[in-house]
Design a protein around this motif. Structure first.
Motif, PDB file in Angstrom:
ATOM      1  N   UNK A 487       0.819  -1.212   0.000  1.00  9.22           N
ATOM      2  CA  UNK A 487       0.000   0.000   0.000  1.00  9.22           C
ATOM      3  C   UNK A 487       0.849   1.256   0.000  1.00  9.22           C
ATOM      4  N   UNK A 488       2.032   1.194   0.613  1.00  8.07           N
ATOM      5  CA  UNK A 488       2.946   2.332   0.520  1.00  8.07           C
ATOM      6  C   UNK A 488       3.340   2.567  -0.935  1.00  8.07           C
ATOM      7  N   UNK A 489       3.595   1.483  -1.661  1.00  8.11           N
ATOM      8  CA  UNK A 489       3.890   1.624  -3.088  1.00  8.11           C
ATOM      9  C   UNK A 489       2.706   2.154  -3.858  1.00  8.11           C
ATOM     10  N   UNK A 490       1.494   1.755  -3.489  1.00 12.03           N
ATOM     11  CA  UNK A 490       0.293   2.262  -4.154  1.00 12.03           C
ATOM     12  C   UNK A 490       0.167   3.759  -3.935  1.00 12.03           C
ATOM     13  N   UNK A 491       0.382   4.207  -2.700  1.00 12.26           N
ATOM     14  CA  UNK A 491       0.322   5.638  -2.415  1.00 12.26           C
ATOM     15  C   UNK A 491       1.319   6.388  -3.275  1.00 12.26           C
ATOM     16  N   UNK A 492       2.533   5.889  -3.333  1.00 14.81           N
ATOM     17  CA  UNK A 492       3.567   6.570  -4.112  1.00 14.81           C
ATOM     18  C   UNK A 492       3.200   6.617  -5.590  1.00 14.81           C
ATOM     19  N   UNK A 493       2.636   5.519  -6.112  1.00 18.62           N
ATOM     20  CA  UNK A 493       2.261   5.495  -7.528  1.00 18.62           C
ATOM     21  C   UNK A 493       1.167   6.513  -7.820  1.00 18.62           C
ATOM     22  N   UNK A 494       0.151   6.572  -6.955  1.00 20.50           N
ATOM     23  CA  UNK A 494      -0.934   7.528  -7.179  1.00 20.50           C
ATOM     24  C   UNK A 494      -0.450   8.967  -7.066  1.00 20.50           C
ATOM     25  N   UNK A 495       0.390   9.217  -6.067  1.00 25.14           N
ATOM     26  CA  UNK A 495       0.910  10.573  -5.903  1.00 25.14           C
ATOM     27  C   UNK A 495       1.790  10.961  -7.082  1.00 25.14           C
ATOM     28  N   UNK A 496       2.621  10.017  -7.528  1.00 27.11           N
ATOM     29  CA  UNK A 496       3.540  10.315  -8.627  1.00 27.11           C
ATOM     30  C   UNK A 496       2.777  10.581  -9.916  1.00 27.11           C
ATOM     31  N   UNK A 497       1.718   9.806 -10.180  1.00 24.94           N
ATOM     32  CA  UNK A 497       0.918  10.047 -11.378  1.00 24.94           C
ATOM     33  C   UNK A 497       0.244  11.411 -11.315  1.00 24.94           C
ATOM     34  N   UNK A 498      -0.197  11.796 -10.109  1.00 23.76           N
ATOM     35  CA  UNK A 498      -0.810  13.121  -9.973  1.00 23.76           C
ATOM     36  C   UNK A 498       0.207  14.246 -10.145  1.00 23.76           C
ATOM     37  N   UNK A 499       1.404  14.051  -9.633  1.00 22.48           N
ATOM     38  CA  UNK A 499       2.420  15.109  -9.696  1.00 22.48           C
ATOM     39  C   UNK A 499       3.172  15.129 -11.019  1.00 22.48           C
ATOM     40  N   UNK A 500       3.144  14.012 -11.742  1.00 21.41           N
ATOM     41  CA  UNK A 500       3.933  13.913 -12.970  1.00 21.41           C
ATOM     42  C   UNK A 500       3.623  15.017 -13.990  1.00 21.41           C
ATOM     43  N   UNK A 501       2.337  15.388 -14.228  1.00 21.01           N
ATOM     44  CA  UNK A 501       2.074  16.435 -15.224  1.00 21.01           C
ATOM     45  C   UNK A 501       2.576  17.823 -14.829  1.00 21.01           C
ATOM     46  N   UNK A 502       2.729  18.093 -13.531  1.00 23.48           N
ATOM     47  CA  UNK A 502       3.074  19.448 -13.104  1.00 23.48           C
ATOM     48  C   UNK A 502       4.399  19.929 -13.670  1.00 23.48           C
ATOM     49  N   UNK A 503       5.492  19.189 -13.524  1.00 17.03           N
ATOM     50  CA  UNK A 503       6.745  19.680 -14.119  1.00 17.03           C
ATOM     51  C   UNK A 503       6.689  19.741 -15.639  1.00 17.03           C
ATOM     52  N   UNK A 504       5.883  18.831 -16.245  1.00 13.01           N
ATOM     53  CA  UNK A 504       5.775  18.886 -17.710  1.00 13.01           C
ATOM     54  C   UNK A 504       5.106  20.181 -18.153  1.00 13.01           C
ATOM     55  N   UNK A 505       4.077  20.583 -17.433  1.00  7.20           N
ATOM     56  CA  UNK A 505       3.420  21.853 -17.771  1.00  7.20           C
ATOM     57  C   UNK A 505       4.351  23.035 -17.552  1.00  7.20           C
ATOM     58  N   UNK A 506       5.132  22.951 -16.471  1.00  8.61           N
ATOM     59  CA  UNK A 506       6.042  24.054 -16.179  1.00  8.61           C
ATOM     60  C   UNK A 506       7.175  24.191 -17.178  1.00  8.61           C
TER      61      UNK A 506
END
Length: 907
Positions: A487-506
């Motif tokens: 579940x720790x890995x699941x949390x990290x995967x969900x957070x990373x997918x959510x955060x992944x677009x932010x630097x791309x937009x920037x």
């Protein structure tokens, strides 16, 4: 119409069918092998726990006196073989399942409860006391002993009775040799009717350590006993041995001394299974103080007694299994999650590859149910035989375990493989679509349902982690806790997918001002990757977490054993003797292969304080060498100058005050005051404690003193302990150099003593296999993720090459395009693995799996992050991603632009 469809699709894509079959067979084999391996090593651990118990405690001893309430004839009848055999069968029927008794290793008979002194003076008398004999009439002597000379005892002249004056007996070889007994020897035993025993044979036990000979060790080996008296006094000794009578001679024992009937029931080791521990303990408890004992009272005698050590063995094993089991579940859940993700990704890849085909079917009127049914049949034709093949391979590789758990595991894998493609197709083509539209990960917003689902998973994971931190793995925290690393890995995967677009937009706007085309194009391509990147990230991060957790567990176990062995030995090797060691031994040991340094210690275990009532181990050392050793080992490091004696103390002046290093308990007892210690040679030393350390290399324990040997008399300072420092010490060379001058202990050998249960070895092997399987499936998930985008990337390169893009630029484009996904996955994996270990370590105790006990010489074995377990998977992800991208660019360049454009158009 389903069968023609299936045949057509399998003929159209045989490579995909073969790949799916291999994946399902391998996964089903691993899934079925896990419960079978678990059964094998847990069963082996239980059997070893029973076998390693003392022989007289590893069975069930039922004892009862002869029947005395119906006359002499009835009493004699109660000890005859026929009656004992009937009661033996009744006792076997009383034992409840799943506890099964091994008839071949069980025994019963009649024996005296006390030894009887013999007046025969030819028997050895060390201190003038007569030898004593224990008499027994066991059943089945011929089946458990080899006749060395003479013959086995018999009963002649009719049935034996209380008034029988002479009987025949056999003795073991050890008894005959020690007590000077020969065939034909006659032993007289006094009683209400004097009994004469004639020795007719000498036998050798078939298995001296078997339960048959454990009812009383005197029946196998004579013992030199001492008459009870004051402690420390020189009490006189006498010999005690055993005489083995024929079973029919049992009534004759009634006239000698108190007699008891016994039935020694030995469990069948092949019938002991870990899954039945609770039921086994219940069966034993029933015999000790429950319904089983009541039935024995009714069939044998109201005074029947039952004694066994099986309950303690079962309890000890159950505690060990309870401590190790949750760690295994953690590893299995992580590897299983990654495997399921890979199966789902395989279905997703097939769905993406056939997107146009399935969309066309829906557009032409195909129903969702009909499409799903055909896809299910198409997948089942491949997956079901492959799953059966994997299940069969697991059965052949791991025989002797339960069938159903392995079958259900293989069925679950096969079901997931069969349903992955139909369900993904139904989800993607539930509504009829003309085209898919843009699949851009940088722009779309998540739906409310997805947000709620992600928050739910996050809350569950945080709750599991907090529960594990508070209760630990040994308090029955439940299945949710076992899934905490996942579940720790699941949390990290969900957070990373959510955060992944932010630097791309920037980075999108600044990238437009770059002069070259490769950088902006790669960034734009990274922002337009599939929004379904959750599964690959979930597989990678879960594998990262499991690898970090599993690697840290294995590393922590190894470190705990090394530390415990180091504390027990004091160095890499130890040579110790009661008296002073030879003067040249230090030099010989220093030349042994692998030995770098030899530190001399004069260790006096009998040093006493002023009043002479308390003894303390006193180590006389050279401060410089010993301080260096303590620093290298980490066992109570100190500065050499703190222990050096004052000037003028050379030669052991009793007036000089020597500084001493002491343990906390000794320091608390004496404080800062000076005190005298009387040495073993009669001399005295005046000490003052100046350094306090919890441990020291020379002494293992909570009480010790260490002083400069230059301040002690020469006799007291002579070394009797040598501590060896070196890597890979050659045990044979060290022992040859020691030349039996002292006992040799090596750290490497001591380390092996902490692994004494199949539970530990099996747990480590399963953990290693789970980590390896998780890593393999994570690599496969990464390859599937890259393969899903391979056709579109190949077509893009072909189009760009028609516009002037070089092959080198194409390679850079694919590598740069893959890095925005690989870098966050690698860095997120490192952070996730480290966070999982840090969060879960307070609830993880590795002591039991490390040393097979709840206590260790090194204290509690804690879980800490292993750098290699964090770094290696991250580097592997980067290397694999960049390597696949470069390989794809190279291969596309070889095919040519026209072929790729046609392939891309066909797709």
């Amino acid at each position: 119409m389903t069968a023609p469809w299936v045949r057509t699709r399998l003929r159209a894509a045989p490579g995909a069918a073969v790949a799916l079959a291999v994946l399902v067979a391998l996964t089903a084999c691993l899934a079925a092998a896990f419960p079978r391996a678990l059964d094998r090593y847990t069963d082996a651990g239980l059997r070893q726990a029973v076998e390693h118990a003392p022989v007289d405690e590893s069975g069930i001893l039922v004892t009862a006196g002869p029947d005395l309430d119906a006359g002499v004839a009835h009493t004699e009848e109660s000890v005859r073989p026929e009656r004992l055999t009937g009661l033996y069968e009744s006792a076997l029927d009383t034992v409840e399942r799943p506890l099964v008794i091994d008839r071949k290793r069980s025994s019963y008979g009649v024996r005296t409860t006390e030894t009887v002194p013999s007046p025969d003076e030819w028997l050895p008398r060390p201190d003038g006391l007569p030898a004593e004999m224990l008499l027994a009439a066991p059943q089945g002597l011929a089946d458990h002993a080899r006749l060395r000379s003479g013959r086995l005892p018999e009963v002649t002249g009719g049935e034996a009775s209380v008034e029988t004056a002479e009987v025949q007996a056999a003795v073991t070889e050890e008894t005959a040799r020690t007590l000077h007994i020969e065939v034909g020897s006659v032993i007289h035993l006094p009683g209400s009717h004097d009994l004469t025993v004639r020795v007719t044979g000498i036998v050798a036990p078939e298995e001296a350590d078997s339960p048959y000979w454990s009812v009383d060790s005197l029946l196998r080996t004579p013992s030199l006993r001492q008459v009870p008296g004051p402690m420390g006094a020189s009490n006189p000794s006498y010999w005690a041995g055993g005489l083995l009578l024929a079973p029919e001679a049992a009534p004759a024992l009634l006239s000698v001394t108190t007699t008891v009937r016994y039935w020694h029931l030995t469990p069948d080791p092949d019938a002991l299974h870990s899954r039945d521990v609770d039921a086994l303990a219940s069966a034993v408890a029933s015999l000790e103080s429950g319904p089983g004992l009541e039935r024995l009272h009714a069939t044998i005698s109201p005074l029947t007694d039952v004694a066994t050590g099986l309950d303690a063995a079962f309890t000890t094993y159950d505690e060990l299994r309870g401590d190790i089991g949750p760690l295994i579940v953690v590893a299995a859940s992580g590897a299983g999650t990654v495997a399921v993700v890979v199966l789902l990704m395989a279905g997703g890849l097939a769905t993406d590859r056939r997107r146009a085909e399935l969309a066309l079917l829906r557009a032409r009127g195909a129903s969702v149910r009909g499409m799903a049914g055909r896809l299910l049949a198409e997948t089942a034709v491949v997956a079901v035989p492959a799953g059966a093949l994997g299940f069969g391979a697991a059965l052949l590789a791991l025989p002797g375990a339960r069938l159903l758990p392995a079958l259900w595991a293989a069925v679950a894998v096969t079901a997931v493989a069969c349903l992955a493609l139909p369900l993904r197709a139904v989800a993607a083509h539930h509504a009829v679509r003309i085209h898919d539209g843009r699949r851009d990960a940088a722009s779309p917003r998540a739906s409310r349902r997805r947000t709620v689902a992600e928050l739910t998973v996050v809350v569950l994971a945080l709750g599991a982690v907090e529960l594990l931190r508070r209760r630990g793995t040994t308090d029955g925290a439940g299945d949710l806790v076992a899934m905490a690393p996942v579940l720790v890995g699941v949390i990290a995967a969900l957070v990373l997918v959510r955060l992944y677009p932010l630097p791309l937009r920037g980075l999108a706007r600044p990238a437009r001002r770059l002069r070259g085309a490769v950088g902006p194009l790669a960034l734009a391509r990274a922002g337009r990757t599939s929004a379904s990147a959750v599964l690959p990230l979930l597989a990678l991060l879960t594998a990262f977490t499991v690898a970090a957790f599993g690697g840290s567990v294995l590393s922590g176990v190894a470190d705990a054993r090394d530390r415990a062995a180091l504390i027990s030995v004091g160095a890499d090797g130890r040579v110790e003797a009661e008296a002073a060691l030879p003067a040249g031994l230090t030099g010989r040991l220093g030349q042994a292969p692998g030995v770098r340094k030899v530190t001399e210690v004069g260790l006096d275990y009998q040093a006493r304080t002023n009043d002479g009532r308390q003894s303390l181990p006193l180590a006389a050392v050279d401060p410089g060498d010993y301080a260096a050793l303590a620093g290298r080992t980490g066992l109570g490091a100190f500065r050499a100058g703190e222990l050096r004696g004052p000037d003028g103390a050379e030669g052991g002046s009793e007036d000089a005050v020597l500084p001493a290093l002491a343990s906390p308990t000794v320091a608390e007892r004496f404080g800062d005051d000076t005190f005298q210690v009387r040495l073993a040679d009669g001399g005295h030393a005046t000490l003052r404690i100046v350094v306090v350390r919890d441990r020291t290399p020379a002494v293992y324990g909570d009480e010790f003193l260490v002083v400069d040997r230059a301040g002690l008399p020469a006799a007291a300072a002579r070394p009797n302990v040598l501590l060896l420092t070196g890597d890979d010490l050659d045990a044979g060379a060290v022992r040859r150099a020691a030349d039996d001058a002292g006992t040799v202990h090596l750290r490497s050998e001591e380390r092996g003593t902490f692994v004494d249960s199949p539970l530990q070895c099996g747990a480590e092997r399963i953990y290693t296999a789970a980590v390896a399987a998780g890593a393999g499936y994570a690599a496969l998930a990464l390859l599937l993720s890259l393969a899903s985008a391979a056709p579109e990337r190949a077509a893009l390169l072909a189009r760009l090459r028609t516009m002037g893009l070089t092959r080198a630029q194409g390679r850079r484009l694919l590598v740069l395009e893959s890095l925005p996904q690989a870098l966050p996955a690698a860095l997120g994996g490192i952070l996730t693995g480290w966070a999982a270990v840090r969060l879960l370590s307070p609830g993880i105790d590795l002591t039991t799996i490390a040393v097979s006990s709840t206590t260790s010489p090194a204290g509690r074995a804690e879980l800490s992050a292993d750098p290699w377990s964090l770094a290696v998977p991250a580097v592997a992800v980067l290397v694999l991603t960049v390597g696949v991208a470069a390989l794809q660019a190279w291969w596309s360049g070889r095919r040519g632009a026209v072929a790729e454009l046609r392939a891309g158009d066909a797709r």
